[in-house]
Enzyme design. Structure first.
Site, PDB file in Angstrom:
ATOM      1  N   ARG A 197      15.258  49.791  54.523  1.00  0.00           N
ATOM      2  CA  ARG A 197      15.163  48.466  54.648  1.00  0.00           C
ATOM      3  C   ARG A 197      16.282  47.636  53.788  1.00  0.00           C
ATOM      4  O   ARG A 197      16.486  46.457  54.391  1.00  0.00           O
ATOM      5  CB  ARG A 197      13.565  48.207  53.967  1.00  0.00           C
ATOM      6  CG  ARG A 197      12.590  48.579  54.840  1.00  0.00           C
ATOM      7  CD  ARG A 197      11.215  48.033  54.349  1.00  0.00           C
ATOM      8  NE  ARG A 197      10.876  48.777  53.350  1.00  0.00           N
ATOM      9  CZ  ARG A 197       9.725  49.807  53.146  1.00  0.00           C
ATOM     10  NH1 ARG A 197       9.529  50.172  54.342  1.00  0.00           N
ATOM     11  NH2 ARG A 197       9.558  50.366  52.289  1.00  0.00           N
ATOM     12  N   PHE A 213       7.671  49.658  66.208  1.00  0.00           N
ATOM     13  CA  PHE A 213       6.683  50.360  65.469  1.00  0.00           C
ATOM     14  C   PHE A 213       6.833  49.830  64.012  1.00  0.00           C
ATOM     15  O   PHE A 213       7.211  50.391  63.084  1.00  0.00           O
ATOM     16  CB  PHE A 213       7.479  51.847  65.091  1.00  0.00           C
ATOM     17  CG  PHE A 213       7.238  52.848  66.498  1.00  0.00           C
ATOM     18  CD1 PHE A 213       6.319  53.095  67.248  1.00  0.00           C
ATOM     19  CD2 PHE A 213       8.623  52.703  67.014  1.00  0.00           C
ATOM     20  CE1 PHE A 213       6.677  53.907  68.411  1.00  0.00           C
ATOM     21  CE2 PHE A 213       8.837  53.207  68.435  1.00  0.00           C
ATOM     22  CZ  PHE A 213       7.710  53.932  68.985  1.00  0.00           C
ATOM     23  N   ASP A 235       4.071  46.761  67.722  1.00  0.00           N
ATOM     24  CA  ASP A 235       3.341  47.809  67.305  1.00  0.00           C
ATOM     25  C   ASP A 235       2.011  47.964  68.129  1.00  0.00           C
ATOM     26  O   ASP A 235       1.481  47.099  68.587  1.00  0.00           O
ATOM     27  CB  ASP A 235       2.711  47.785  65.855  1.00  0.00           C
ATOM     28  CG  ASP A 235       2.422  48.894  64.962  1.00  0.00           C
ATOM     29  OD1 ASP A 235       3.261  49.645  64.370  1.00  0.00           O
ATOM     30  OD2 ASP A 235       1.582  49.612  65.533  1.00  0.00           O
ATOM     31  N   SER A 236       1.330  49.324  68.485  1.00  0.00           N
ATOM     32  CA  SER A 236       0.249  49.536  69.164  1.00  0.00           C
ATOM     33  C   SER A 236      -0.899  49.138  68.523  1.00  0.00           C
ATOM     34  O   SER A 236      -2.104  49.172  69.005  1.00  0.00           O
ATOM     35  CB  SER A 236       0.138  50.977  69.728  1.00  0.00           C
ATOM     36  OG  SER A 236       0.420  51.838  68.653  1.00  0.00           O
ATOM     37  N   ASN A 264       2.317  49.344  73.662  1.00  0.00           N
ATOM     38  CA  ASN A 264       2.646  50.688  73.452  1.00  0.00           C
ATOM     39  C   ASN A 264       4.041  50.593  74.052  1.00  0.00           C
ATOM     40  O   ASN A 264       4.679  50.207  74.859  1.00  0.00           O
ATOM     41  CB  ASN A 264       2.135  51.629  74.614  1.00  0.00           C
ATOM     42  CG  ASN A 264       2.463  53.041  74.583  1.00  0.00           C
ATOM     43  OD1 ASN A 264       3.319  53.390  74.004  1.00  0.00           O
ATOM     44  ND2 ASN A 264       1.683  53.662  75.313  1.00  0.00           N
ATOM     45  N   ALA A 265       4.877  51.140  72.708  1.00  0.00           N
ATOM     46  CA  ALA A 265       6.527  51.015  72.967  1.00  0.00           C
ATOM     47  C   ALA A 265       7.015  51.839  74.059  1.00  0.00           C
ATOM     48  O   ALA A 265       7.847  51.248  74.656  1.00  0.00           O
ATOM     49  CB  ALA A 265       7.011  51.773  71.709  1.00  0.00           C
ATOM     50  N   ASP A 285      11.336  53.261  64.416  1.00  0.00           N
ATOM     51  CA  ASP A 285      10.709  53.986  63.303  1.00  0.00           C
ATOM     52  C   ASP A 285       9.324  54.443  63.892  1.00  0.00           C
ATOM     53  O   ASP A 285       8.284  54.265  63.167  1.00  0.00           O
ATOM     54  CB  ASP A 285      10.577  53.038  62.133  1.00  0.00           C
ATOM     55  CG  ASP A 285      10.161  53.895  60.682  1.00  0.00           C
ATOM     56  OD1 ASP A 285      10.223  55.191  60.896  1.00  0.00           O
ATOM     57  OD2 ASP A 285       9.729  53.157  59.913  1.00  0.00           O
ATOM     58  N   CYS A 325      10.813  60.853  61.244  1.00  0.00           N
ATOM     59  CA  CYS A 325      10.223  61.531  60.140  1.00  0.00           C
ATOM     60  C   CYS A 325       9.647  62.894  60.342  1.00  0.00           C
ATOM     61  O   CYS A 325       8.630  63.393  59.465  1.00  0.00           O
ATOM     62  CB  CYS A 325       9.249  60.601  59.529  1.00  0.00           C
ATOM     63  SG  CYS A 325       7.739  60.230  60.689  1.00  0.00           S
TER      64      CYS A 325
HETATM   65  N1  SAH Z   1       8.720  50.960  60.124  1.00  0.00           N
HETATM   66  C1  SAH Z   1       7.375  50.948  59.444  1.00  0.00           C
HETATM   67  C2  SAH Z   1       6.454  52.128  59.486  1.00  0.00           C
HETATM   68  C3  SAH Z   1       6.252  52.731  60.922  1.00  0.00           C
HETATM   69  S1  SAH Z   1       4.961  53.760  60.948  1.00  0.00           S
HETATM   70  C4  SAH Z   1       7.613  50.741  57.693  1.00  0.00           C
HETATM   71  O1  SAH Z   1       8.698  50.720  57.238  1.00  0.00           O
HETATM   72  O2  SAH Z   1       6.530  50.178  57.147  1.00  0.00           O
HETATM   73  C5  SAH Z   1       4.707  53.932  62.614  1.00  0.00           C
HETATM   74  C6  SAH Z   1       4.000  52.920  63.564  1.00  0.00           C
HETATM   75  O3  SAH Z   1       4.126  53.252  64.765  1.00  0.00           O
HETATM   76  C7  SAH Z   1       2.603  52.753  62.926  1.00  0.00           C
HETATM   77  O4  SAH Z   1       2.298  51.250  62.493  1.00  0.00           O
HETATM   78  C8  SAH Z   1       1.719  52.898  64.256  1.00  0.00           C
HETATM   79  O5  SAH Z   1       0.557  52.119  64.525  1.00  0.00           O
HETATM   80  C9  SAH Z   1       2.661  52.596  65.382  1.00  0.00           C
HETATM   81  N2  SAH Z   1       2.734  53.158  66.861  1.00  0.00           N
HETATM   82  C10 SAH Z   1       2.251  54.601  66.990  1.00  0.00           C
HETATM   83  N3  SAH Z   1       2.437  55.006  68.138  1.00  0.00           N
HETATM   84  C11 SAH Z   1       2.960  53.853  68.787  1.00  0.00           C
HETATM   85  C12 SAH Z   1       3.322  53.383  70.234  1.00  0.00           C
HETATM   86  N4  SAH Z   1       3.122  54.391  71.113  1.00  0.00           N
HETATM   87  N5  SAH Z   1       3.622  52.342  70.582  1.00  0.00           N
HETATM   88  C13 SAH Z   1       3.814  51.108  69.506  1.00  0.00           C
HETATM   89  N6  SAH Z   1       3.650  51.472  68.066  1.00  0.00           N
HETATM   90  C14 SAH Z   1       2.918  52.770  67.745  1.00  0.00           C
END
Ligand code: SAH
Length: 381
Positions: A197, A213, A235-236, A264-265, A285, A325
């Site tokens: 970050r 995400f 985010d979803s 949904n991404a 992420d 991750c």
């Molecule tokens: N970048 C963030 C952490 C991301 S965690 C930070 O630094 O704090 C991953 C995130 O992806 C979660 O919030 C989850 O809700 C989201 N997620 C999971 N599958 C998804 C999808 N298909 N589309 C969009 N978001 C999604």
């Protein structure tokens, strides 16, 4: 023995007696020589985890006090830093405390006991923690799926002291984040992205950012702090975006500099492309797509698809900030997936930065499995 802390069931020739879950056992080599002491976990494939490679040690409260003091001592500078009030204090095997996670959020500690051996010492560890690290309360988030493999039930709730409020505020380099200790992901926040970050903040000046995400807004707020012109957070999870909105307000960000899309991404990135949208930075992420080695092909396809869609949305010279991750996807593979994705997007580029988990999540030299977070900043032409 290379001081790796895990003993797999297949590597054990025989067990004398029938040690109970969590009991301390003596570990002997083929020649009968005493190799050390371990915690026993009869239902797990990882049948025992080493507490000590010195057979003369005694595994008792004093032993845990020494190990906890060492973990805290290594992080003393971070723990004293008023601009880092969220910090991992104990990172399991890397701190020679297998299966124990302790994170600090302001005045509260959050623990995970992820191995039968450490679960058996829960009461002593909790007592030691509030003595060694003065705090208002200690909360248990031991509901992780890995406990099932240890034959342990999920457990969540207050372990000691005061119940944390719904949101505990942490300060990360001048940014404020509300952390939901009871309901957030993991123990509440992605502390592992601390350095990354900070890096995104330095890259963001004058740039438009897609924070995909987004969770509770971690990278988005860092980008605005660094002077980004606008951040679109995707985010979803609607509850996560609600927390993100609260965090943007908490930091006094001007309303017109950020927005949210709950989607949904895998679908929305394509739609943004079709709508002709472009960004100067795309942060990807995603959650862990591969829990195990077996899922890694499906995961590799998911990482590639997301990176391809992300790269396609970048303005010329834009930055793709791409993370994985999943421990099962190593850096060479992740780099290859990213390269293939950029190629398939019809683009080319260079890697400017390699990223990994923050230094409060260190990688024990005998335990390379603890490296799980990988990231690349690529300039895309
Ligand atoms: N970048 C963030 C952490 C991301 S965690 C930070 O630094 O704090 C991953 C995130 O992806 C979660 O919030 C989850 O809700 C989201 N997620 C999971 N599958 C998804 C999808 N298909 N589309 C969009 N978001 C999604």
């Amino acid at each position: 023995m290379r001081r790796h802390p895990w003993l797999f069931s297949g590597a054990i020739d025989k067990v004398s007696g029938s040690p109970a879950p969590g009991e301390t056992v003596r570990v002997c080599g083929a020649s009968g020589a005493l190799l050390g002491l371990a915690g026993y976990s009869p239902s797990s494939q990882i049948r025992a985890r080493m507490w000590s490679f010195d057979g003369r040690d005694t595994i008792d409260a004093a032993f845990f006090e020494r190990r906890l003091r060492a973990a805290i001592g290594r992080r003393q500078a971070m723990l004293n830093d008023p601009l880092r009030t969220g910090c991992r204090v104990v990172y399991g095997e890397s701190d020679e405390l297998p299966g124990l996670i302790v994170d600090r959020y302001g005045d509260f500690l959050v623990c995970q006991f992820l191995f039968a051996g450490v679960d058996a010492w829960k009461a002593e560890i909790v007592k030691l923690l509030h003595t060694l690290l003065p705090c208002r309360g200690i909360y248990d988030r031991s509901e992780a799926a890995v406990r099932q493999r240890e034959g342990l039930p999920p457990e969540q709730g207050l372990l000691w002291g005061e119940m944390p409020p719904e949101l505990v505020e942490i300060n990360e380099n001048g940014r404020l984040y509300g952390v939901s200790i009871a309901h957030g992901h993991k123990t509440g926040f992605y502390l592992d992205q601390y350095d990354n970050r900070a890096l995104v903040r330095t890259l963001a000046a004058g740039r438009s950012v897609l924070n995909c995400f987004a969770y509770t807004g971690g990278f988005g707020i860092a980008a605005l702090q660094g002077g980004a012109s606008h951040v679109l957070n995707i985010d979803s999870s609607a509850p996560s975006l609600d927390l993100a909105a609260g965090n943007f307000r908490r930091n006094g960000c001007e309303d017109e500099r950020y927005s949210f899309l709950c989607a949904n991404a895998f679908e929305i990135l394509r739609e943004l492309k079709q709508a002709g949208r472009q960004f100067d930075i795309v942060v990807l992420d995603p959650p862990k797509f591969a829990e195990t080695k077996a899922q890694f092909q499906r995961a590799a396809r998911a990482y590639k698809d997301i990176a391809l869609q992300g790269a396609a949305l970048l303005s010329p010279g834009g930055l793709l900030v791409n993370f994985s991750c999943s421990g099962a996807i190593d850096l060479p593979l992740f780099q290859k997936i990213t390269a293939d994705a950029v190629l398939d997007a019809g683009r080319t580029g260079q890697i400017l930065h390699y990223m990994h988990q923050a230094s409060d999540h260190p990688v024990g030299l005998p335990f390379p499995e603890s490296l799980y977070l990988k990231g690349l900043v690529c300039r895309i032409d």
